[in-house]
Structures are given as C-alpha cells and as structure tokens.
Design an enzyme around this catalytic site. Structure first.
Site, mmCIF file in Angstrom:
data_model
loop_
_atom_site.group_PDB
_atom_site.id
_atom_site.type_symbol
_atom_site.label_atom_id
_atom_site.label_comp_id
_atom_site.label_asym_id
_atom_site.label_seq_id
_atom_site.Cartn_x
_atom_site.Cartn_y
_atom_site.Cartn_z
ATOM 1 C CG ASP A 201 26.599 9.641 27.130
ATOM 2 O OD1 ASP A 201 26.465 9.497 25.889
ATOM 3 O OD2 ASP A 201 27.699 9.725 27.680
ATOM 4 C CG HIS A 202 23.574 11.194 21.835
ATOM 5 N ND1 HIS A 202 24.547 12.092 22.181
ATOM 6 C CD2 HIS A 202 23.888 10.789 20.588
ATOM 7 C CE1 HIS A 202 25.397 12.212 21.188
ATOM 8 N NE2 HIS A 202 25.026 11.441 20.196
ATOM 9 C CG HIS A 264 29.542 10.868 23.841
ATOM 10 N ND1 HIS A 264 28.356 10.891 24.519
ATOM 11 C CD2 HIS A 264 29.537 11.982 23.068
ATOM 12 C CE1 HIS A 264 27.657 11.968 24.166
ATOM 13 N NE2 HIS A 264 28.365 12.646 23.292
HETATM 14 C C1 BG6 Z 1 27.636 15.428 21.066
HETATM 15 C C2 BG6 Z 1 28.768 16.423 21.000
HETATM 16 O O1 BG6 Z 1 27.397 15.030 22.387
HETATM 17 O O2 BG6 Z 1 27.976 14.293 20.293
HETATM 18 C C3 BG6 Z 1 29.079 16.800 19.568
HETATM 19 O O3 BG6 Z 1 28.412 17.590 21.726
HETATM 20 C C4 BG6 Z 1 29.302 15.562 18.735
HETATM 21 O O4 BG6 Z 1 30.218 17.647 19.508
HETATM 22 C C5 BG6 Z 1 28.179 14.565 18.938
HETATM 23 O O5 BG6 Z 1 29.382 15.966 17.383
HETATM 24 C C6 BG6 Z 1 28.473 13.261 18.250
HETATM 25 O O6 BG6 Z 1 27.323 12.457 18.276
HETATM 26 P P1 BG6 Z 1 27.080 11.331 17.180
HETATM 27 O O7 BG6 Z 1 25.811 10.681 17.615
HETATM 28 O O8 BG6 Z 1 26.994 12.032 15.868
HETATM 29 O O9 BG6 Z 1 28.280 10.438 17.269
#
Ligand code: BG6
Length: 512
Positions: A201-202, A264
């Site tokens: 989960d980045h 997230h």
């Molecule tokens: C991803 C989603 O996991 O996270 C995307 O699939 C979203 O839809 C993105 O835009 C948002 O990531 P960040 O790091 O730009 O907040």
C-alpha cells in the site's frame, strides 16, 4: 554540493540500510507502474547508493522486447519520471547492465523455465546468490496463475536463515471484496509463507505517513490528549484534482471505495488511532493496526444512507478549463452509478475512542490534491474571551501528508493592541524547510525494505481481510441503494450530501 554548504539537518539523514543481494523479477514489466514508479524508484535507490551491488532486474511481460530494446525503453521512462534529473549516465549504465527481459506468457510454463534460466544467469554474472524478489504489477485476477507457475517451475525457495530466499510483492488492489481477497490469500499461502509476502500500500511508504508513528510515539506531550476525553473528532481527507484519466475501465470495476478507502484511508485511520506497539517490528506494529480495524464499528448495509455518502463527478471546471463528467470519460458507461467520491462517518469502539467520530472523505476531481489528517480538540469549557465562533472554537492539529508536507497546530492568540481581541493563528512545521531535503518516493522506501526483509510497512493478510470486511458491507449497501449517486461539479469539494453528513452533527469539513 560542498558538504559545508549542506543544510545542517540533512547531515546524518543518509540511511545505512542497504538491500541484500538479489534478483528482482517484475511481472507486468512493460506496464504503466514499471515505467512511472518501479524502474525510476530502483534507479533512485542506485543513485542513493543503497541498492545492493549484486543486484539484477528481470522484466517479464508478453510484449516483444529484446534485452537491448527493454533497456532503451526503461532509460526513457526513468529519464522522464525520476524525481532526480537529469539522468546520471554512469549510474544508469551500471544499473542497466543488470537489467534483463523475458518475453513470455503467464499461461505458458516454458516461459517460466526461460525466466529460471535468466535468473540463474543473473546469479552467475551479477552474484545475486539465488535470492529472488518477485513483484506482481498485474491485476489480482492474474496473480493465482503466476503463483501456480512459479511453484511449478521450482522458482520459490525458502530454506531458512542464511540460505537463498524468495519473497513476493503484491500490488494493490488485493482482491475486489472479502471473498476474492480470501481466495487470493489462500493461493498465496499455498506457495509462500506469510513472512515471505509483501502486500504494497504505497501510502505506507510516504515519509509523512511513517512520521505519524514518530510524531505520536516519539513525543510525550501528545499521548495524554490523544483520546476521547480531549478529542472531539478526527477528519481524514484524501483529495485529488485529477479525474479517472485513462483508467475508466478499471474505475468502473473498482470505484472509490476499493481504490482509495479499503487501503489508503484505512491505513491512515489505523495509524492515527492505534495504540503504541511494543516494538517497531513488523508484527508488533501490524498487530496494533489490526486491533483498530477490528474495533471499527461496521456500517451495516442498511445503514449506508446514514453513515456514508456516495458521489460522482458531473461536468465542471478543472484549473479553469471545462472538465467532462465521469459518465463522459473513456470506457465509462453513460449511466454508470460508480462512485468517484466517498464520505464516511466511522466510530472506533474501544476505550480510547468511544464516541469520537472519524470523518473520512476522498474523491476525484476535487479542487486540489491534498491529503490531510486533522485532529479537532474539544471546545473550551468556559468562554472567558467571549464566545468563539466557527474555526476559532477549537484547537486543531493538522498533519499534512501531501503536498507541503508538515504539521500545524491551530490555536488562539491575542491580537496586538489594546483590548482583548482573540484571533486564530497557526504554528507550522514544514518538512522541506526543516530538513532541506526532498523526501524519497514511497516506492523507493518500500522496495528497499523488501530487499532487506522488513515487512513493517506492508499489509498483513489479517489486515487486508479486516479492511475488506468493513468495505464489502458498504459496497453491498451501495449496490442496493436505488438512486443515482449524489452528483458534484468537477472542481468542487464534493456533493452537498457530504456537507450534510458532518453538518448534521454540528461540525463542518476543514477548509483545505
Ligand atoms: C492509487 C490509486 O492507489 O493511489 C489512484 O489507484 C490514486 O487512483 C493514487 O490516484 C493516489 O496516490 P498518491 O500517492 O498520488 O496520493
């Protein structure tokens, strides 16, 4: 840069953590994620000097690339997407010497035999010592097949300490509801032990998200007030200004709940609400996060209209230009009811948080990109300086996840001059200013951790399962909701229903 001219706080920032020798296999090596995130992250790790010297990458996908043409393609991608520019030719040259490609199909066992041969070559030529890091940058429906073939080709090993290891990283989404996630977990566990599994989960790789733990458990002054006795409510916002872009087909399957909330937002909520872990290790941290998820009062399907808002963007304006409605996006049904916005009111039923609402909202095509957690403290018990209205009435601690990473505390102060006029002011901490360093990309941290064997910032099977159970119930409720979602103009802060959700409790969303 001359070391003496460095920002004083940036000294000592360099981590001494270096990955273990290994060969990394990327399934889906020609896809968007590899171009925009994975290869740029690996290159940046190499630039930072933390990529192991004995390292190789083998890309695997069905597109026809030779080793040479794959290297050229990835060089272009890295030059475009790396956070550090321009590309350092020397560092790239060293890195690319260990970059190989296998063109093959997931259905075909012979392709996995080819992969095995490429990995054995890497062991000999790059000294990767039989250690394997598999990365599944593919949709979840394909993962079971990859797992089966890895096992059939004899590519997975785990012979114990000091022996060659295999680990697998799984990209999100991990399933699309409770049942599919369980099935996928079962397939994973047929081939890998849970300790070998790294579910990404980045958000957990973001510096500011990790700092939540340091902020809460590395300071003594917040803990005593971090509970229902002092906190009135918590808001978590993850707003994006972009629409669904070219991902209409994916979005029609996923929608905002699966795309942002199950993963997230649930992670942000658990890190905000968790108890202090007994140690900073993978199991201790994840045990505490799971406890929070288990304590969240489920929103039953018949309660969704009371506790949730389901929105979809209509036409509007985006940075001054006309923006199409979701239903007008490529590969989206003209009568789609898929949500691009969600607002939720949740309760964490435990001693610390009993009765404190957690309001969550996230959406596409909102006015700006901003992710923030704000803790709103209770009103003053006695209005000594006159009744304070609106914003002034509460102290707020805001943790800005992105952009303008930082933390700010809102409090009231005397306006200079005669009389006792009171005004709200902010005390700000900004990462950029304080450390003078740009935080690394989330993927850099996560890839390095997986090479070291540290799973703290990855999602464990029971965590995924508990989050899915909460979200699946809401998804079921939304399916039965007979009306269209609440529409909101592209470029606005979401539908009126989201204001009403929080407004009904006498509160309002923080202006961001
Ligand atoms: C991803 C989603 O996991 O996270 C995307 O699939 C979203 O839809 C993105 O835009 C948002 O990531 P960040 O790091 O730009 O907040």
């Amino acid at each position: 840069m001359n070391p003496s001219s460095e920002h004083p706080f940036s000294q000592g920032l360099r981590t001494e953590r270096v990955g273990e020798p290994c060969a990394m296999v990327i399934f889906g090596a020609s896809g968007d994620l590899s171009h925009r995130k994975l290869l740029p992250a690996l290159y940046n790790l190499s630039l930072s000097g933390v990529l192991p010297a004995n390292f190789a990458v083998v890309g695997f996908a069905k597109d026809e690339f030779s080793q040479e043409s794959y290297r050229t393609e990835m060089k272009k991608a890295v030059a475009e997407h790396s956070r550090r520019k321009p590309l350092d030719e020397e560092v790239w040259g060293d890195f690319a010497a260990g970059l190989d490609y296998v063109s093959g199909s997931f259905e075909d066992l012979a392709s996995f035999q080819k992969l095995k041969a490429a990995l054995e070559r890497a062991d000999q030529e790059r000294g990767t010592r039989g250690n394997r890091l598999f990365y599944c940058a593919v949709p979840p429906s394909v993962m079971p097949l990859i797992l089966k073939q890895l096992s059939a080709a004899g590519l997975v090993q785990n012979r114990g300490k000091g022996k060659p290891w295999s680990r697998i990283i799984l990209e999100k989404p991990f399933g699309h509801d409770t049942e599919s996630a369980r099935e996928l977990n079962a397939c994973v566990h047929e081939v890998f032990a849970e300790s070998q599994v790294y579910r990404i989960d980045h958000y957990l790789g973001k510096e500011t998200v990790q700092n939540l733990m340091v902020f809460r458990f590395g300071n003594s002054i917040f803990e005593p007030i971090w509970n229902r006795q002092f906190v009135d409510h918590v808001q978590i916002t993850a707003a994006e200004d972009i629409g669904v872009e070219r991902r209409g087909a994916y979005y029609e399957e996923a929608g905002i709940l699966r795309d942002m909330v199950q993963n997230h937002l649930m992670q942000l909520l658990s890190l905000t609400a968790m108890e202090s872990p007994v140690a900073m290790d993978a199991d201790a941290v994840r045990d505490e996060k799971v406890k929070v998820l288990r304590a969240i009062r489920p929103v039953l399907r018949e309660e969704v209209q009371q506790y949730t808002v389901r929105g979809q963007y209509a036409r509007g304006a985006y940075h001054g230009k006309a923006a199409a409605a979701y239903r007008e996006e490529e590969r989206v049904a003209k009568d789609s009811r898929m949500a691009t916005f969600a607002a939720l009111k949740l309760y964490v039923d435990n001693w610390r948080w009993e009765g404190v609402p957690f309001y969550l909202r996230t959406g596409k095509r909102l006015p700006k990109r901003v992710t923030e957690i704000s803790v709103h403290f209770q009103r003053l018990p006695h209005a000594l300086f006159g009744a304070m209205q609106g914003e002034a009435a509460r102290n707020v601690l805001a943790i800005r996840i992105q952009p303008d990473e930082g933390i700010s505390m809102r409090f009231n102060s005397k306006v200079p001059g005669e009389g006792m006029r009171v005004r709200t002011v902010n005390m700000d901490f900004r990462y950029g200013q304080a450390f003078g360093a740009e935080p690394p990309e989330a993927y850099e941290r996560l890839l390095l951790d997986s090479m070291i064997g540290d799973a703290t910032l990855f999602t464990r099977a029971d965590e995924v399962d508990t989050a899915w159970r909460l979200v699946t119930e809401i998804l079921e409720g939304w399916k039965e909701w007979p009306s269209d979602p609440s529409f909101y103009e592209a470029g606005s802060w979401g539908p009126q229903a989201a204001e009403d959700l929080i407004g009904a409790d006498g509160r309002h969303w923080r202006r961001l």
